[in-house]
Design an enzyme around this catalytic site. Sequence first.
Site, PDB file in Angstrom:
ATOM      1  N   GLU A  31      42.025  20.667  35.101  1.00 34.56           N
ATOM      2  CA  GLU A  31      40.999  21.053  34.138  1.00 34.56           C
ATOM      3  C   GLU A  31      41.596  22.047  33.128  1.00 34.56           C
ATOM      4  O   GLU A  31      41.807  23.217  33.461  1.00 34.56           O
ATOM      5  CB  GLU A  31      39.792  21.674  34.838  1.00 34.56           C
ATOM      6  CG  GLU A  31      38.710  22.190  33.898  1.00 34.56           C
ATOM      7  CD  GLU A  31      38.263  21.152  32.893  1.00 34.56           C
ATOM      8  OE1 GLU A  31      38.632  21.278  31.705  1.00 34.56           O
ATOM      9  OE2 GLU A  31      37.536  20.217  33.290  1.00 34.56           O
ATOM     10  N   PHE A  35      35.813  25.302  34.247  1.00 39.88           N
ATOM     11  CA  PHE A  35      35.115  24.627  35.337  1.00 39.88           C
ATOM     12  C   PHE A  35      33.609  24.594  35.010  1.00 39.88           C
ATOM     13  O   PHE A  35      33.059  25.540  34.454  1.00 39.88           O
ATOM     14  CB  PHE A  35      35.342  25.372  36.648  1.00 39.88           C
ATOM     15  CG  PHE A  35      36.532  24.902  37.420  1.00 39.88           C
ATOM     16  CD1 PHE A  35      36.390  24.391  38.699  1.00 39.88           C
ATOM     17  CD2 PHE A  35      37.800  24.951  36.863  1.00 39.88           C
ATOM     18  CE1 PHE A  35      37.491  23.951  39.425  1.00 39.88           C
ATOM     19  CE2 PHE A  35      38.911  24.517  37.568  1.00 39.88           C
ATOM     20  CZ  PHE A  35      38.761  24.013  38.850  1.00 39.88           C
ATOM     21  N   GLY A  36      32.985  23.510  35.384  1.00 43.71           N
ATOM     22  CA  GLY A  36      31.564  23.338  35.098  1.00 43.71           C
ATOM     23  C   GLY A  36      31.300  22.352  33.981  1.00 43.71           C
ATOM     24  O   GLY A  36      30.179  21.865  33.828  1.00 43.71           O
ATOM     25  N   CYS A  39      28.006  20.496  30.770  1.00 49.82           N
ATOM     26  CA  CYS A  39      26.652  20.873  31.182  1.00 49.82           C
ATOM     27  C   CYS A  39      26.512  22.372  31.390  1.00 49.82           C
ATOM     28  O   CYS A  39      25.606  23.010  30.858  1.00 49.82           O
ATOM     29  CB  CYS A  39      26.259  20.129  32.450  1.00 49.82           C
ATOM     30  SG  CYS A  39      24.620  20.561  33.053  1.00 49.82           S
ATOM     31  N   HIS A 437      -7.254  17.741  39.771  1.00 50.56           N
ATOM     32  CA  HIS A 437      -8.093  18.072  38.629  1.00 50.56           C
ATOM     33  C   HIS A 437      -8.207  19.589  38.540  1.00 50.56           C
ATOM     34  O   HIS A 437      -8.422  20.253  39.559  1.00 50.56           O
ATOM     35  CB  HIS A 437      -9.493  17.451  38.777  1.00 50.56           C
ATOM     36  CG  HIS A 437     -10.433  17.840  37.681  1.00 50.56           C
ATOM     37  ND1 HIS A 437     -10.412  17.258  36.448  1.00 50.56           N
ATOM     38  CD2 HIS A 437     -11.410  18.787  37.659  1.00 50.56           C
ATOM     39  CE1 HIS A 437     -11.353  17.822  35.691  1.00 50.56           C
ATOM     40  NE2 HIS A 437     -11.975  18.753  36.413  1.00 50.56           N
TER      41      HIS A 437
END
Length: 451
Positions: A31, A35-36, A39, A437
Site C-alpha cells: 500500500e 491504510f483504509g 472510503c 405508527h
Amino acid sequence: MPHYDLVVLGAGSGNMLLDDELAPLRSAVVEPDRFGGTCLNRGCIPSKMFVVAADAAEDARAAARLGVHATVEHVDWKAVRDRVFHRIDPQHESALNYRRENGIDVYTEAARFVAPKVVRVGGERLTADIFVVAVGSRPVVPDIPGLDTVPFHTSDTIMRIDEVPASTVVIGGGFIAAEFGHVLGAFGSDITIVQRGPRLLMEEDEQVSARFTELASRRHRVLLDAVVTSVEGDADGVTVTVTCPSGDQVLRAAALLVSVGRRPNTDRLDAAAGGLDLDRHGHIVTDGAYRTSVPGVWALGDTANHFQLKHMANAEVRLVRHNLLHPEDVRTLPHKVAPHAVFTSPQIASVGLTEQDARRDHIDHVVSVRAYGDAAYGWALEDTTSFVKILADPVRRTILGAHIIGPQAATLVQPLIQAMELDLTLDRIARDVLYIHPALTEVVEQALLGL
C-alpha cells in the site's frame, strides 16, 4: 526475490481480507498510500461526517416552517474538518503497525506487475501463490483546456481545505457534486454546478433525478446541458467558460471542484503486464467468484467492478476469503441487487430497476409513488417534496426496484432491499408485517399497498 503464500495489493477493502483464518499463510500487503483506502481517508466516512454537520446547519435554517426560529451564527469549518480527520488520520499508522506486529509484511511503495504473479515494489520483486488485487480507483481529471494551469480540487482534496471558499464552481452532476454541493453550500459557499446532461444524478430514476434537480436549483445555480470549454486562473480564483444551450457563459469563483467520475488504478499497477484481462473501462475482468484471467490472482472492489460501493467491496472480501479457504467449494456473490444512497439534501436511496430501465428493456411493470406528506410523520416534517417510488412485477408480485428521495431515505429503503434479496411478494411485505405508527416507514407501507 521474497515469495509469499498471499500478497494483497491495496490496503483499503483488501486489508480486511487478512483475518485470523488466513493467519497461517505467509502474507504481505502492498500500500503506497494510506491504510483504509478511499472510503476511510477520502470518501464515504469523512464525507458523511461533513454531511452530518451540513445537515445540522440546514435543518436549523429550515426550522421556521415548524415554528422554530433559529439562526446559524457561524460554521467553524476548521473545527469540523479537524474533528473529522483527528479521528481518521491516526487509523493509518494504527492499522499498519497492527499488521506488522502480527507477522504480515507491509510494503509502502507502489507495486507494478512485471510478469504474471510477479510484482516490483521499490527495488524488490515479490512473488506469491495467490495475489488479491484491490488497488481501488481515483478521480478522473478531464481534458479541459487550461485545467492543468490552475489549482483545482477533487474529492481527494476538497475536505482538507483551510476555509470554505466564498464561491465554488462544481464540474459534474453525480454523487460527489450532489454531496459536496450540499456541504459547501450549507457552510456558506455560493455554488454553481455545471452538468453535461439535462438533469443532475442522471443514473437515478428519472422522477427522482428530476425532483433533485428542481430542489438543487433552488439552492444553487445549476447549468444543464452545459460543457466547460476552458479554465483560467485569475487573482480571485478561477474563470470557467461554459457553453450552454443559451450561449457561452463565463463563471468566476474562488474555487473549482472537479467531480466527473472515477477510474480504476489498474494503469498504475500495469495490470496488463501481469497477464490480467481488462474491460474497456480499465477494470480487471473477473468471473462470478472474482477470479481473474490468471490462475491464483483474484480482484475485488473498484479495481474489478463499476459499483464503487464500499458495501459491495465488503461483500466481495467475505466471498474471496471463503473461496481462498475453501477451494473445493468456490462460491459466487449471492446478492441479487446493488443498493446505493446519495447523502445529499434531500437524501436519496435506490435499489434495482429504474422506470427508464424497465421501459428501455420492455420489462412489464407497475408503479406506485407515495409522498412523504401522505403519512403522519410526513405531516410532522411539513414535507412537500419527498416520495417513495416502487416498481413491481405484476405477475410474480415481487419488487423490481425502489427509489426514495427525502429524509432517512438510506434507512427507509433497507426493508425493500431485504424483500428483493429474499424474493418476498408484495402481499407478504405489505400486509404480513406491522409498520410502526406514526413512523416514517408508513410511507413505504403505503407505497406497497398502492401496488
